[in-house]
Design a protein around this motif. Structure first.
Motif, mmCIF file in Angstrom:
data_model
loop_
_atom_site.group_PDB
_atom_site.id
_atom_site.type_symbol
_atom_site.label_atom_id
_atom_site.label_comp_id
_atom_site.label_asym_id
_atom_site.label_seq_id
_atom_site.Cartn_x
_atom_site.Cartn_y
_atom_site.Cartn_z
ATOM 1 N N LEU A 1 17.898 114.858 -2.278
ATOM 2 C CA LEU A 1 18.636 114.489 -1.082
ATOM 3 C C LEU A 1 19.892 115.349 -0.961
ATOM 4 O O LEU A 1 20.534 115.666 -1.961
ATOM 5 C CB LEU A 1 19.033 113.011 -1.140
ATOM 6 N N PRO A 2 20.227 115.735 0.247
ATOM 7 C CA PRO A 2 21.454 116.529 0.417
ATOM 8 C C PRO A 2 22.687 115.720 0.039
ATOM 9 O O PRO A 2 22.730 114.505 0.236
ATOM 10 C CB PRO A 2 21.443 116.869 1.915
ATOM 11 N N ASP A 3 23.674 116.412 -0.511
ATOM 12 C CA ASP A 3 24.901 115.735 -0.889
ATOM 13 C C ASP A 3 25.654 115.303 0.370
ATOM 14 O O ASP A 3 25.609 115.975 1.398
ATOM 15 C CB ASP A 3 25.778 116.666 -1.728
ATOM 16 N N ILE A 4 26.306 114.160 0.298
ATOM 17 C CA ILE A 4 27.110 113.660 1.410
ATOM 18 C C ILE A 4 28.571 113.710 0.981
ATOM 19 O O ILE A 4 28.955 113.052 0.011
ATOM 20 C CB ILE A 4 26.699 112.228 1.803
ATOM 21 N N GLY B 1 34.615 117.322 22.148
ATOM 22 C CA GLY B 1 36.067 117.427 22.192
ATOM 23 C C GLY B 1 36.799 116.212 21.667
ATOM 24 O O GLY B 1 38.029 116.140 21.744
ATOM 25 N N ILE B 2 36.056 115.239 21.129
ATOM 26 C CA ILE B 2 36.656 113.987 20.652
ATOM 27 C C ILE B 2 37.012 114.119 19.175
ATOM 28 O O ILE B 2 36.178 114.520 18.356
ATOM 29 C CB ILE B 2 35.684 112.811 20.851
ATOM 30 N N THR B 3 38.243 113.780 18.823
ATOM 31 C CA THR B 3 38.641 113.716 17.419
ATOM 32 C C THR B 3 38.216 112.366 16.869
ATOM 33 O O THR B 3 38.496 111.326 17.466
ATOM 34 C CB THR B 3 40.159 113.896 17.278
ATOM 35 N N VAL B 4 37.533 112.384 15.729
ATOM 36 C CA VAL B 4 36.937 111.167 15.181
ATOM 37 C C VAL B 4 37.610 110.796 13.862
ATOM 38 O O VAL B 4 37.820 111.652 12.991
ATOM 39 C CB VAL B 4 35.416 111.344 14.968
ATOM 40 N N PHE B 5 37.923 109.520 13.741
ATOM 41 C CA PHE B 5 38.509 108.959 12.521
ATOM 42 C C PHE B 5 37.553 107.885 12.006
ATOM 43 O O PHE B 5 37.290 106.905 12.705
ATOM 44 C CB PHE B 5 39.874 108.344 12.827
ATOM 45 N N VAL B 6 37.004 108.075 10.817
ATOM 46 C CA VAL B 6 36.033 107.131 10.253
ATOM 47 C C VAL B 6 36.736 106.227 9.250
ATOM 48 O O VAL B 6 37.369 106.700 8.302
ATOM 49 C CB VAL B 6 34.859 107.870 9.585
ATOM 50 N N GLU C 1 26.627 105.554 10.109
ATOM 51 C CA GLU C 1 27.444 105.010 11.203
ATOM 52 C C GLU C 1 28.884 105.505 11.151
ATOM 53 O O GLU C 1 29.777 104.891 11.723
ATOM 54 C CB GLU C 1 27.379 103.483 11.167
ATOM 55 N N GLY C 2 29.069 106.635 10.470
ATOM 56 C CA GLY C 2 30.401 107.220 10.373
ATOM 57 C C GLY C 2 30.344 108.733 10.488
ATOM 58 O O GLY C 2 30.624 109.310 11.545
ATOM 59 N N ILE C 3 29.945 109.384 9.408
ATOM 60 C CA ILE C 3 29.899 110.846 9.376
ATOM 61 C C ILE C 3 28.940 111.383 10.440
ATOM 62 O O ILE C 3 29.269 112.348 11.159
ATOM 63 C CB ILE C 3 29.486 111.333 7.972
#
Length: 323
Positions: free
Chosen positions: A28-31, A119-124, A107-109
């Motif tokens: 699995l790819p690293d997260i 163009g949206i800055t996202v804060f998880v 539901e985050g990254i």
């Protein structure tokens, strides 16, 4: 009768299975979590901390075992995901997990990956879980959400965002937390820490994806209720933590997304929210999918599914409010 060869064969089978599981996990790819840019919510140990603090756990689970789930969050943080060309809009993304874990990738990254191109800055937000021994367990997630909104606003210039264009996007139990934040953003659920706590925690808009919005009704959503409230049967307390009841004329505009075939959180939760918004004359947009199930997050609807471009719909909806 079980002979020695049977036991040895079973043991060999378990060894092979364990090796196969390990090989699959390695494939699995690293997260990457947390991302390179992130910040802690609290300068020291979070308020109401148990002793000892919860032990952080990272677990690969969920969709095809490829998701990253966080448990035992002892120091809540916010991951920052910047777009190449920011336009001032910003979203606090609140992953779900039934208040038993935080689905930080699906539901985050993944959601950040879908929204930043617009163009949206996202804060998880990786928030504390109520069952880990914190004092005032039911308000622990809300305290983290309020604090996150205030810190983001305090750092608006650094993040390159417009604090008047900061909203939220919550999923499942994270949708419950988001709906609670949009209706109880002014409640004092922690003692002020610094100047940031003088800023408003009210979101400019609220996106709720397959959200839990009531704990007062029996059903599959009762797991979130048990984890948040500790299994209480107090009707008054359950009503207090049913944010659909708090929707009024002061509620910010709402975006709803839910699938009819959701077997975890019934679509009625979003329909009731829609009705409450209409009754209170709150601007609302609702997308009810025929199929999609639960937990599709930012990218797990199959290609060609009618709801597949939903992040684009959400991005357009926020742009329409701030265009």
């Amino acid at each position: 009768m079980i002979d020695r060869r049977t036991v040895l064969g079973a043991a060999a089978g378990l060894t092979l299975a364990s090796a196969a599981d390990a090989q699959q996990a390695a494939a699995l790819p690293d997260i990457l979590w947390p991302p390179a840019e992130h910040f802690a919510l609290w300068p020291d140990t979070p308020p109401g901390a148990p002793s000892p603090l919860p032990k952080p756990v990272r677990e690969r689970n969920g969709y095809q075992g490829a998701e990253l789930w966080l448990r035992g969050i002892d120091r809540p943080i916010v991951g920052v995901f910047r777009p190449k060309t920011p336009d001032g809009r910003a979203v606090l993304v609140i992953p779900g997990g039934g208040y038993g874990f935080v689905s930080v990738s699906n539901e985050g990254i993944d959601v950040a990956g879908e929204l930043t191109p617009h163009g949206i800055t996202v804060f998880v937000l990786a928030y504390r879980l109520p069952g880990d021994g914190w004092a005032n367990r039911a308000d622990v997630p809300l305290a983290d959400a309020q604090r996150a909104m205030r810190l983001i606003r305090a750092g608006a210039a650094r993040f390159g965002i417009d604090p008047a264009k900061l909203g939220l996007l919550g999923f499942s139990a994270g949708g419950h937390l988001g709906a609670t934040l949009m209706t109880r953003h002014g409640d004092r659920v922690y003692a002020p820490v610094d100047a940031a706590d003088a800023l408003p925690a009210r979101p400019a808009f609220a996106g709720l994806v397959y959200p839990v919005v009531t704990l007062a009704d029996p059903g599959l959503n009762s797991l979130s209720s048990t984890r948040l409230l500790g299994g209480t049967s107090d009707a008054t307390l359950m009503a207090r933590y049913s944010p659909v009841r708090g929707i009024d004329a002061s509620t910010p505009p709402v975006f709803l997304l839910h699938a009819i075939d959701d077997r975890t959180v019934p679509v009625r939760h979003s329909l009731d929210t829609l009705e409450a918004c209409l009754a209170a004359q709150v601007p609302v947009e609702a997308h009810i999918l025929e199929k999609g199930g639960h937990g599709f997050g930012g990218a797990h609807l199959p290609p060609g599914a009618s709801g597949r471009p939903w992040p684009e719909l959400f991005a357009r909806w926020t742009a329409s409010r701030f265009g």
